[in-house]
Design an enzyme around this catalytic site. Sequence first.
Site, PDB file in Angstrom:
ATOM      1  N   ASP A 189      -3.312 -10.183  43.746  1.00  0.00           N
ATOM      2  CA  ASP A 189      -2.517 -10.816  42.602  1.00  0.00           C
ATOM      3  C   ASP A 189      -3.257 -11.482  41.549  1.00  0.00           C
ATOM      4  O   ASP A 189      -4.023 -12.231  41.615  1.00  0.00           O
ATOM      5  CB  ASP A 189      -1.572 -12.066  43.149  1.00  0.00           C
ATOM      6  CG  ASP A 189      -0.696 -12.398  42.274  1.00  0.00           C
ATOM      7  OD1 ASP A 189      -0.941 -12.311  40.996  1.00  0.00           O
ATOM      8  OD2 ASP A 189       0.421 -13.347  42.467  1.00  0.00           O
ATOM      9  N   SER A 212      -1.607  -2.471  24.059  1.00  0.00           N
ATOM     10  CA  SER A 212      -0.404  -1.635  24.051  1.00  0.00           C
ATOM     11  C   SER A 212      -0.406  -1.336  22.513  1.00  0.00           C
ATOM     12  O   SER A 212      -0.914  -2.422  21.863  1.00  0.00           O
ATOM     13  CB  SER A 212       0.633  -2.031  24.712  1.00  0.00           C
ATOM     14  OG  SER A 212       1.664  -1.454  23.992  1.00  0.00           O
ATOM     15  N   TYR A 261       6.767  -9.556  25.389  1.00  0.00           N
ATOM     16  CA  TYR A 261       5.777  -8.697  25.860  1.00  0.00           C
ATOM     17  C   TYR A 261       4.910  -8.297  24.845  1.00  0.00           C
ATOM     18  O   TYR A 261       3.560  -8.064  24.990  1.00  0.00           O
ATOM     19  CB  TYR A 261       6.383  -7.350  26.366  1.00  0.00           C
ATOM     20  CG  TYR A 261       5.757  -6.182  26.461  1.00  0.00           C
ATOM     21  CD1 TYR A 261       4.747  -6.084  27.763  1.00  0.00           C
ATOM     22  CD2 TYR A 261       5.345  -5.034  25.782  1.00  0.00           C
ATOM     23  CE1 TYR A 261       3.672  -5.171  27.828  1.00  0.00           C
ATOM     24  CE2 TYR A 261       4.545  -4.113  25.650  1.00  0.00           C
ATOM     25  CZ  TYR A 261       3.735  -4.064  27.091  1.00  0.00           C
ATOM     26  OH  TYR A 261       2.768  -2.901  27.147  1.00  0.00           O
ATOM     27  N   LYS A 264       0.392  -8.833  24.631  1.00  0.00           N
ATOM     28  CA  LYS A 264      -0.480  -7.672  24.304  1.00  0.00           C
ATOM     29  C   LYS A 264      -1.103  -7.826  23.084  1.00  0.00           C
ATOM     30  O   LYS A 264      -2.374  -7.640  22.890  1.00  0.00           O
ATOM     31  CB  LYS A 264       0.350  -6.342  24.239  1.00  0.00           C
ATOM     32  CG  LYS A 264       1.099  -5.628  25.712  1.00  0.00           C
ATOM     33  CD  LYS A 264      -0.241  -5.670  26.359  1.00  0.00           C
ATOM     34  CE  LYS A 264       0.255  -5.046  28.049  1.00  0.00           C
ATOM     35  NZ  LYS A 264      -0.652  -5.118  28.988  1.00  0.00           N
TER      36      LYS A 264
END
Length: 250
Positions: free
Chosen positions: A59, A140, A153, A157
Amino acid sequence: MVRRLEGKVAIITGGGSGFGAGIAAKFTQEGTKVIITDLSQDNGTKIAQSLGCDFLRADVTKREDWEAVLEHAIDTFGRLDIVVNNAGATYSNKPTETVKDDEFDMCFHVNVRSLYLSSSVLLPYFLENDRPGCFIQIASTAGLRPRPGLTWYNASKAAVSNATKTMAVEYAPNKIRFNAVCPVVGSTGMTHLFLGKPDTEENRKAWVSTIPMGRGSTPKDVANACCYLASEEAEFITGVNLEVDGGRCV
């Protein structure tokens, strides 16, 4: 033929599927001793067996798991050269006011805390042994050219890209390089979340139309970019966000 990453040892997180599996395949072909990690025991074991590399269930949000992976690299191969922080998470594309606390936490824990832990645990190895190193983060285009619906999100990024640049400057004197690869949406296990609807050819048309080259990023595209950044050919490259996006960010 000389392989580009011959004799190197790499950790690749999220290597049980998608971009991570593609990166692991490319690195293995280029002579790297690869350790992939993944939350899925089944996926990780399957990919590792198919490539002939090592797998540890881990993890990326837990310090003790990073410590275990570093220990495995040193005990098994005697060294570590490359770290690919590929594991990532998102929630389903939705209006920002409807995002739940656990969805926000997931994005920042998996996408940002993992980078904090990888640097906190692994940098001392490179520094104490006076070894050059290479960290590659899978960021991203969402962090560079954000669009509505995935605010947190996108923000996570953007943090990945910023942290990458900061550490690139900080550790350049130690010959430890930090770079980010920024794909556009491709067809992976998370595509339906980015779209906010099922991953079908019809549903992909809208976002494909925004990509000048007319398709999304593939694991091969991302793997080739990572291979270059990890190779000696890129020894003077640090702090970049390499857009692997078919012109999406132009």
